[in-house]
Design a protein around this motif. Structure first.
Motif, PDB file in Angstrom:
ATOM      1  N   ARG A 178     -11.604  -1.233   8.031  1.00 46.09           N
ATOM      2  CA  ARG A 178     -11.774  -1.448   9.473  1.00 46.09           C
ATOM      3  C   ARG A 178     -11.400  -2.864   9.894  1.00 46.09           C
ATOM      4  NH1 ARG A 178     -16.723  -3.573  11.432  1.00 46.09           N
ATOM      5  NH2 ARG A 178     -18.227  -4.132   9.813  1.00 46.09           N
ATOM      6  N   HIS A 179     -11.200  -3.755   8.912  1.00 50.07           N
ATOM      7  CA  HIS A 179     -10.764  -5.116   9.217  1.00 50.07           C
ATOM      8  C   HIS A 179      -9.260  -5.297   9.013  1.00 50.07           C
ATOM      9  CE1 HIS A 179     -14.643  -6.944  10.018  1.00 50.07           C
ATOM     10  NE2 HIS A 179     -15.130  -6.266   8.990  1.00 50.07           N
ATOM     11  N   LEU A 180      -8.544  -4.213   8.757  1.00 47.05           N
ATOM     12  CA  LEU A 180      -7.118  -4.307   8.470  1.00 47.05           C
ATOM     13  C   LEU A 180      -6.287  -3.911   9.679  1.00 47.05           C
ATOM     14  CD1 LEU A 180      -6.981  -2.589   4.953  1.00 47.05           C
ATOM     15  CD2 LEU A 180      -7.532  -4.966   5.501  1.00 47.05           C
ATOM     16  N   VAL A 181      -5.112  -4.502   9.786  1.00 49.17           N
ATOM     17  CA  VAL A 181      -4.127  -4.025  10.757  1.00 49.17           C
ATOM     18  C   VAL A 181      -2.964  -3.341  10.041  1.00 49.17           C
ATOM     19  CG1 VAL A 181      -4.718  -5.787  12.447  1.00 49.17           C
ATOM     20  CG2 VAL A 181      -2.875  -6.239  10.832  1.00 49.17           C
ATOM     21  N   SER A 182      -3.007  -3.333   8.709  1.00 46.90           N
ATOM     22  CA  SER A 182      -1.991  -2.652   7.907  1.00 46.90           C
ATOM     23  C   SER A 182      -2.680  -1.727   6.917  1.00 46.90           C
ATOM     24  CB  SER A 182      -1.126  -3.655   7.142  1.00 46.90           C
ATOM     25  OG  SER A 182      -0.476  -4.544   8.018  1.00 46.90           O
ATOM     26  N   ALA A 183      -2.072  -0.597   6.622  1.00 45.17           N
ATOM     27  CA  ALA A 183      -2.639   0.341   5.664  1.00 45.17           C
ATOM     28  C   ALA A 183      -2.485  -0.195   4.240  1.00 45.17           C
ATOM     29  CB  ALA A 183      -1.957   1.697   5.787  1.00 45.17           C
ATOM     30  N   VAL A 184      -3.414   0.163   3.381  1.00 47.19           N
ATOM     31  CA  VAL A 184      -3.358  -0.204   1.968  1.00 47.19           C
ATOM     32  C   VAL A 184      -3.460   1.074   1.149  1.00 47.19           C
ATOM     33  CG1 VAL A 184      -4.488  -1.446   0.090  1.00 47.19           C
ATOM     34  CG2 VAL A 184      -4.399  -2.457   2.367  1.00 47.19           C
ATOM     35  N   ALA A 185      -2.522   1.275   0.243  1.00 42.21           N
ATOM     36  CA  ALA A 185      -2.518   2.482  -0.573  1.00 42.21           C
ATOM     37  C   ALA A 185      -1.809   2.178  -1.881  1.00 42.21           C
ATOM     38  CB  ALA A 185      -1.829   3.627   0.172  1.00 42.21           C
ATOM     39  N   GLY A 186      -1.709   3.186  -2.716  1.00 42.41           N
ATOM     40  CA  GLY A 186      -0.938   3.080  -3.949  1.00 42.41           C
ATOM     41  C   GLY A 186      -1.415   1.978  -4.869  1.00 42.41           C
ATOM     42  N   GLU A 187      -0.476   1.180  -5.349  1.00 44.02           N
ATOM     43  CA  GLU A 187      -0.781   0.124  -6.322  1.00 44.02           C
ATOM     44  C   GLU A 187      -1.766  -0.892  -5.770  1.00 44.02           C
ATOM     45  OE1 GLU A 187       1.558  -3.502  -8.656  1.00 44.02           O
ATOM     46  OE2 GLU A 187       2.694  -1.788  -7.873  1.00 44.02           O
ATOM     47  N   ASP A 188      -1.654  -1.233  -4.488  1.00 47.37           N
ATOM     48  CA  ASP A 188      -2.558  -2.229  -3.913  1.00 47.37           C
ATOM     49  C   ASP A 188      -3.987  -1.697  -3.848  1.00 47.37           C
ATOM     50  OD1 ASP A 188      -0.682  -4.249  -3.562  1.00 47.37           O
ATOM     51  OD2 ASP A 188      -0.052  -3.482  -1.618  1.00 47.37           O
ATOM     52  N   LYS A 189      -4.159  -0.468  -3.420  1.00 43.00           N
ATOM     53  CA  LYS A 189      -5.502   0.114  -3.400  1.00 43.00           C
ATOM     54  C   LYS A 189      -6.076   0.185  -4.812  1.00 43.00           C
ATOM     55  CE  LYS A 189      -8.175   4.213  -2.186  1.00 43.00           C
ATOM     56  NZ  LYS A 189      -8.172   5.580  -1.593  1.00 43.00           N
ATOM     57  N   ALA A 190      -5.260   0.622  -5.756  1.00 41.79           N
ATOM     58  CA  ALA A 190      -5.721   0.720  -7.140  1.00 41.79           C
ATOM     59  C   ALA A 190      -6.168  -0.636  -7.671  1.00 41.79           C
ATOM     60  CB  ALA A 190      -4.625   1.299  -8.020  1.00 41.79           C
ATOM     61  N   ALA A 191      -5.452  -1.703  -7.288  1.00 40.19           N
ATOM     62  CA  ALA A 191      -5.819  -3.042  -7.746  1.00 40.19           C
ATOM     63  C   ALA A 191      -7.177  -3.446  -7.193  1.00 40.19           C
ATOM     64  CB  ALA A 191      -4.749  -4.041  -7.330  1.00 40.19           C
ATOM     65  N   TYR A 192      -7.431  -3.170  -5.916  1.00 38.24           N
ATOM     66  CA  TYR A 192      -8.749  -3.476  -5.352  1.00 38.24           C
ATOM     67  C   TYR A 192      -9.846  -2.728  -6.090  1.00 38.24           C
ATOM     68  CZ  TYR A 192      -6.924  -5.940  -1.259  1.00 38.24           C
ATOM     69  OH  TYR A 192      -6.322  -6.844  -0.432  1.00 38.24           O
ATOM     70  N   LEU A 193      -9.687  -1.428  -6.253  1.00 36.24           N
ATOM     71  CA  LEU A 193     -10.737  -0.637  -6.890  1.00 36.24           C
ATOM     72  C   LEU A 193     -10.960  -1.071  -8.326  1.00 36.24           C
ATOM     73  CD1 LEU A 193      -9.912   2.891  -5.425  1.00 36.24           C
ATOM     74  CD2 LEU A 193     -11.745   1.321  -4.735  1.00 36.24           C
TER      75      LEU A 193
END
Length: 299
Positions: A178-193
């Motif tokens: 909810r604090h993003l203006v860009s979507a995050v998915a794929g490799e970037d999401k995996a890195a966060y998790l």
């Protein structure tokens, strides 16, 4: 997940940090400090660009990713992280350096610049509030006070038990996105998790909020005003660039009222950037940095 840039460095402060290092150590040093809930990856677009002209150092700060996670809230006060920064510079044989900080990294950068002008030559702040301006706003600006109530929620230790497994997915999909203006998915999401799932990581990251002396009054509260808010406050003596994603929903544009506290100030507003502007609008951030750095050589 492994990162070929990372080196594990044990510091005199008693913690070991994973540190992304790039560029020639003979060139001027620039340190990049990330905030919550990230890592050195905040700067994944800036590191290779800056490394063409600088010795770039971007640690995973204490409590984040796979860096050390000492026990106890007191281990995450801002003085501890500022001590890590100076210990890291000492370890690498760096005297004076340019300091860049985003979010909590920016809070540490403000502190380090105020307390160590002999070490911090130039300062770049990215969507991180000055301590006096922020605390004043939490007393005087109802909109900023409302926007900052998440800090009170983060200070509630009972939330930690739910931030594992599927709870991390929920945190990603609600509190973070909810604090993003860009979507995050794929490799970037995996890195966060992956980073958040490290043992003790969520508690350690949230302990930065719990250790902070910042007072966040409830929206309808009328607390006693701290005397220091209206007392003289030391100025930032370094040339300072503040880069601000103007679509930041947590830190409102009033945080840019800095002229009286930062005499040598340049502000670069990125109108379509949000709180996480270093990777949401990387080209604009990198361009602002490089232009300002070229115009403000280290004295």
């Amino acid at each position: 997940m492994s990162d070929p840039l990372l080196r594990r460095i044990s510091l005199a402060t008693g913690v070991a940090l994973d540190v992304a290092i790039a560029g020639d150590p003979a060139k001027p040093a620039i340190f990049l400090l990330h905030g919550f809930p990230e890592s050195h990856r905040t700067w994944r677009h800036q590191i290779p660009e800056l490394a063409r002209d600088y010795f770039v150092v971007a640690p995973d700060q204490r409590g984040f990713a796979r860096s050390s996670k000492p026990e106890g809230v007191d281990s995450y006060g801002p003085g501890k992280a500022a001590g890590d920064l100076l210990a890291l510079a000492d370890h690498l044989g760096v005297g004076r350096f340019t300091l860049v900080g985003h979010d909590w990294g920016g809070a540490i950068a403000w502190m380090a610049a105020l307390q160590n002008p002999q070490r911090v030559a130039r300062l770049i702040i990215v969507n991180a509030p000055h301590p006096l301006v922020f605390q004043r706003a939490l007393f005087d600006d109802p909109a900023q006070r409302k926007a900052s109530q998440y800090i009170t929620r983060f200070r509630d230790t009972t939330i930690d038990q739910g931030l594992v497994g599927a709870g991390l997915e929920r945190f990603f999909a609600s509190t973070f996105t909810r604090h993003l203006v860009s979507a995050v998915a794929g490799e970037d999401k995996a890195a966060y998790l992956d980073e958040w799932s490290q043992p003790g990581a969520m508690t350690a990251m949230l302990n930065w909020y719990r250790a902070s002396p910042i007072v966040v009054p409830a929206p309808d509260a009328e607390p006693e005003r701290p005397a220091w808010l209206d007392a003289p406050f030391p100025p930032i003596v370094q040339p300072t660039l503040v880069i601000w994603g103007m679509r930041d929903f947590a830190l409102l544009p009033g945080q840019l009222a800095l002229a009286d506290l930062v005499p040598d100030l340049t502000i670069a507003r990125i109108e379509d950037g949000g709180h996480f502007v270093p990777w949401e609008k990387p080209e604009a951030v990198t361009a602002a940095m490089r232009k300002w750095l070229a115009a403000h050589p280290v004295r």
